[in-house]
Design a protein around this motif. Structure first.
Motif, PDB file in Angstrom:
ATOM      1  N   LEU A 338       0.758  -1.031   0.011  1.00  0.00           N
ATOM      2  CA  LEU A 338      -0.125  -0.004   0.064  1.00  0.00           C
ATOM      3  C   LEU A 338       0.902   1.206   0.066  1.00  0.00           C
ATOM      4  O   LEU A 338       0.398   2.353  -0.833  1.00  0.00           O
ATOM      5  CB  LEU A 338      -1.014  -0.025   1.185  1.00  0.00           C
ATOM      6  N   LEU A 339       1.982   1.293   0.724  1.00  0.00           N
ATOM      7  CA  LEU A 339       2.802   2.443   0.656  1.00  0.00           C
ATOM      8  C   LEU A 339       3.603   2.651  -0.668  1.00  0.00           C
ATOM      9  O   LEU A 339       3.719   3.642  -1.034  1.00  0.00           O
ATOM     10  CB  LEU A 339       4.073   1.993   1.641  1.00  0.00           C
ATOM     11  N   ILE A 340       3.801   1.499  -1.293  1.00  0.00           N
ATOM     12  CA  ILE A 340       4.338   1.601  -2.770  1.00  0.00           C
ATOM     13  C   ILE A 340       3.180   2.451  -3.606  1.00  0.00           C
ATOM     14  O   ILE A 340       3.510   3.369  -4.497  1.00  0.00           O
ATOM     15  CB  ILE A 340       4.773   0.182  -3.268  1.00  0.00           C
ATOM     16  N   VAL A 341       1.997   1.923  -3.432  1.00  0.00           N
ATOM     17  CA  VAL A 341       0.886   2.629  -4.211  1.00  0.00           C
ATOM     18  C   VAL A 341       0.759   4.004  -4.218  1.00  0.00           C
ATOM     19  O   VAL A 341       0.574   4.545  -4.896  1.00  0.00           O
ATOM     20  CB  VAL A 341      -0.509   1.893  -3.903  1.00  0.00           C
ATOM     21  N   LEU A 342       0.857   4.149  -2.743  1.00  0.00           N
ATOM     22  CA  LEU A 342       0.793   5.667  -2.154  1.00  0.00           C
ATOM     23  C   LEU A 342       1.810   6.431  -2.810  1.00  0.00           C
ATOM     24  O   LEU A 342       1.556   7.791  -3.316  1.00  0.00           O
ATOM     25  CB  LEU A 342       0.680   5.776  -0.687  1.00  0.00           C
ATOM     26  N   VAL A 343       3.039   6.071  -2.642  1.00  0.00           N
ATOM     27  CA  VAL A 343       4.099   7.051  -3.259  1.00  0.00           C
ATOM     28  C   VAL A 343       4.013   7.315  -4.553  1.00  0.00           C
ATOM     29  O   VAL A 343       4.239   8.215  -5.179  1.00  0.00           O
ATOM     30  CB  VAL A 343       5.470   6.190  -2.843  1.00  0.00           C
ATOM     31  N   SER A 344       3.597   5.990  -5.424  1.00  0.00           N
ATOM     32  CA  SER A 344       3.492   6.025  -6.724  1.00  0.00           C
ATOM     33  C   SER A 344       2.536   7.210  -7.181  1.00  0.00           C
ATOM     34  O   SER A 344       2.692   8.088  -8.200  1.00  0.00           O
ATOM     35  CB  SER A 344       3.321   4.862  -7.415  1.00  0.00           C
ATOM     36  N   VAL A 345       1.288   7.116  -6.475  1.00  0.00           N
ATOM     37  CA  VAL A 345       0.362   7.983  -7.018  1.00  0.00           C
ATOM     38  C   VAL A 345       0.569   9.487  -6.465  1.00  0.00           C
ATOM     39  O   VAL A 345       0.104  10.309  -7.300  1.00  0.00           O
ATOM     40  CB  VAL A 345      -1.077   7.616  -6.272  1.00  0.00           C
ATOM     41  N   LEU A 346       1.042   9.560  -5.353  1.00  0.00           N
ATOM     42  CA  LEU A 346       1.045  10.971  -4.998  1.00  0.00           C
ATOM     43  C   LEU A 346       2.467  11.560  -5.212  1.00  0.00           C
ATOM     44  O   LEU A 346       2.565  12.777  -5.090  1.00  0.00           O
ATOM     45  CB  LEU A 346       1.015  11.049  -3.263  1.00  0.00           C
ATOM     46  N   THR A 364      10.959   5.915  -2.941  1.00  0.00           N
ATOM     47  CA  THR A 364      10.258   4.721  -2.561  1.00  0.00           C
ATOM     48  C   THR A 364      10.813   3.696  -1.575  1.00  0.00           C
ATOM     49  O   THR A 364      10.200   3.217  -0.423  1.00  0.00           O
ATOM     50  CB  THR A 364       9.958   3.802  -3.948  1.00  0.00           C
ATOM     51  N   LEU A 365      12.323   3.544  -1.852  1.00  0.00           N
ATOM     52  CA  LEU A 365      12.923   2.674  -0.966  1.00  0.00           C
ATOM     53  C   LEU A 365      12.787   3.247   0.239  1.00  0.00           C
ATOM     54  O   LEU A 365      12.958   2.367   1.379  1.00  0.00           O
ATOM     55  CB  LEU A 365      14.224   2.427  -1.535  1.00  0.00           C
ATOM     56  N   SER A 366      13.369   4.662   0.575  1.00  0.00           N
ATOM     57  CA  SER A 366      13.325   5.235   1.862  1.00  0.00           C
ATOM     58  C   SER A 366      12.057   5.010   2.479  1.00  0.00           C
ATOM     59  O   SER A 366      12.081   4.938   3.843  1.00  0.00           O
ATOM     60  CB  SER A 366      13.794   6.763   1.806  1.00  0.00           C
ATOM     61  N   THR A 367      10.901   5.487   1.985  1.00  0.00           N
ATOM     62  CA  THR A 367       9.643   5.204   2.528  1.00  0.00           C
ATOM     63  C   THR A 367       9.226   3.781   3.113  1.00  0.00           C
ATOM     64  O   THR A 367       8.866   3.828   4.121  1.00  0.00           O
ATOM     65  CB  THR A 367       8.586   5.547   1.641  1.00  0.00           C
ATOM     66  N   LEU A 368       9.718   2.669   2.394  1.00  0.00           N
ATOM     67  CA  LEU A 368       9.729   1.448   2.817  1.00  0.00           C
ATOM     68  C   LEU A 368      10.654   0.824   3.910  1.00  0.00           C
ATOM     69  O   LEU A 368      10.785  -0.318   4.426  1.00  0.00           O
ATOM     70  CB  LEU A 368       9.579   0.483   1.557  1.00  0.00           C
TER      71      LEU A 368
END
Length: 422
Positions: A338-346, A364-368
């Motif tokens: 879900l985080l990957i989706v959120l980062v990609s969309v926003l 993306t990597l830092s968010t995960l």
């Protein structure tokens, strides 16, 4: 004697460039390789030189024209909604392919290739970057090259858009006092569009040189160690470009064949130039030829060139994040997906239309919480993947304004054949 159509000229140029690139690489023809690179670089520089004046004057003009359009707010809202819808579809495809093909578990790349990138994306830097540092969005950077420090200037198109919108709104709200400025801006826009027509006439030569130079510089031998990853990325790109986009067009009562016939010059230029910003002037012309009103296209396309990145900001970081997790044996859970989706969309705007998708990948990597060194594993083949990513980006940047204009009943009759640039 009748000249071939513009599209045929471009394909001929690409074929010649491809052949010259193979010759230069096969026979180590340094002079030919240098000539291809210089010609390609000059073509991209000419396009980039037009981006700042075209974006600024076009957006100011679009602000003035949008006041005469009904439901301008709906156009802007619809643009953002369709950005999110297409990004959501693209990142879902990337996650599915990364899960099924397991590219990280099958990689033959050495762990020694893992290096932490010099730059990494962050939400704070992205938000700070929205605030213009000067009226043209110019930024200075210093890099070490050949043992010497070299300082160069670049521009942040997202900041330029913010400045242009502010000035356009202020000019409109000023009333009669702002009318001479708006008239001057309209005149300047017409002049820069004329120059653009001259530059675009060089597309057959420029794209041929860029493609030939790409063959010389990158080849395909480095794909072997990361073959599964590269295959997964290109399958995802092909699904979005040739399946998802046509289905969206059909769902909105538009012809995929006509779309691709019209948009192909911009798509192929994006492929060889690897830059949405360099392709932006052509993409805007394509959107207008698709029937998008100029007043809307002048706003939507430049904004899309900095924030609409289905290739770089959705498919690629999704597959790459799964690759890194699989390579290091780090399990990912539902919340991580879900985080990957959120980062990609926003977070698409974090790529800012630049060549490459390193900023979005590191974000993306830092968010995960995945190791940023994993990004270094993929750098060897990044230029080859970036060609396909940028082509999909550019297609989406023309697609969304066309869909929104169609749904708002503003789409005019699309045309095909030679670009309306003469």
């Amino acid at each position: 004697m009748t000249r071939p159509s513009f599209g045929v000229q471009v394909f001929i140029g690409m074929a010649i460039g491809l052949a010259l690139g193979f010759v230069a690489r096969q026979y180590d023809a340094t002079g030919l390789a240098d000539a291809l690179k210089i010609i390609g670089d000059i073509f991209v520089q000419l396009l980039k030189a037009l981006v700042v004046p075209l974006v600024f004057t076009a957006i100011v003009a679009s602000i003035a024209a949008l006041r005469d359009l009904n439901d301008a707010a709906k156009l802007v809202a619809g643009t953002f909604v369709w950005f999110a819808i297409t990004a959501l579809i693209a990142v879902s495809i990337g996650l599915t392919l990364g899960t099924l093909l397991q590219p990280g578990a099958q990689a033959g790349v050495s762990a020694a290739a893992a290096v932490r990138p010099d730059t990494a994306g962050s939400w704070l830097d992205f938000l700070r970057g929205l605030v213009p540092v000067n009226i043209l969005g110019l930024e200075a950077s210093t890099k070490l090259a050949d043992g010497a420090a070299k300082t160069g200037l670049s521009f942040n198109v997202l900041q330029l858009i913010v400045v242009a919108i502010a000035i356009g709104v202020a000019a409109v709200r000023t009333g009669d006092a702002g009318a001479p400025f708006l008239a001057f801006n309209a005149s300047a826009l017409a002049i820069f569009r004329r120059i653009l027509r001259w530059v675009v006439r060089l597309t057959p030569i420029g794209t041929g040189a860029l493609l030939g130079s790409a063959v010389v510089r990158y080849g395909w031998q480095s794909l072997s160690a990361l073959g599964t990853f590269a295959i997964a990325v290109y399958i995802g790109l092909a699904l979005v470009l040739f399946v998802v986009y046509p289905l969206l067009l059909l769902a909105n009562g538009m012809s995929p064949r006509r779309f691709f016939a019209t948009a192909w010059p911009a798509i192929q230029l994006g492929f060889v130039s690897r830059s949405s910003i360099a392709t932006l002037p052509v993409t805007e012309q394509v959107a207008e030829r698709l029937g998008v009103p100029r007043s809307y296209a002048a706003f939507a396309v430049p904004f899309a060139a900095t924030t609409k990145m289905d290739g770089c900001a959705a498919i690629y970081p999704a597959i790459a994040a799964l690759f890194v997790a699989q390579y290091y044996g780090i399990p990912l859970h539902g919340t991580d997906y879900l985080l990957i989706v959120l980062v990609s969309v926003l977070g698409s705007a974090a790529t800012a239309g630049l060549t490459g998708a390193l900023v979005m990948l590191t974000l993306t990597l830092s968010t995960l919480g995945l190791p940023l060194e994993g990004a270094g594993l993929l750098l060897a083949i990044d230029p080859i993947l970036d060609m396909g990513r940028t082509a999909v980006n550019v297609a989406g940047q023309a697609l969304v304004p066309a869909i929104v204009a169609k749904r708002q009943g503003l789409l005019g009759e699309a045309t095909t054949g030679e670009p309306a640039l003469a």
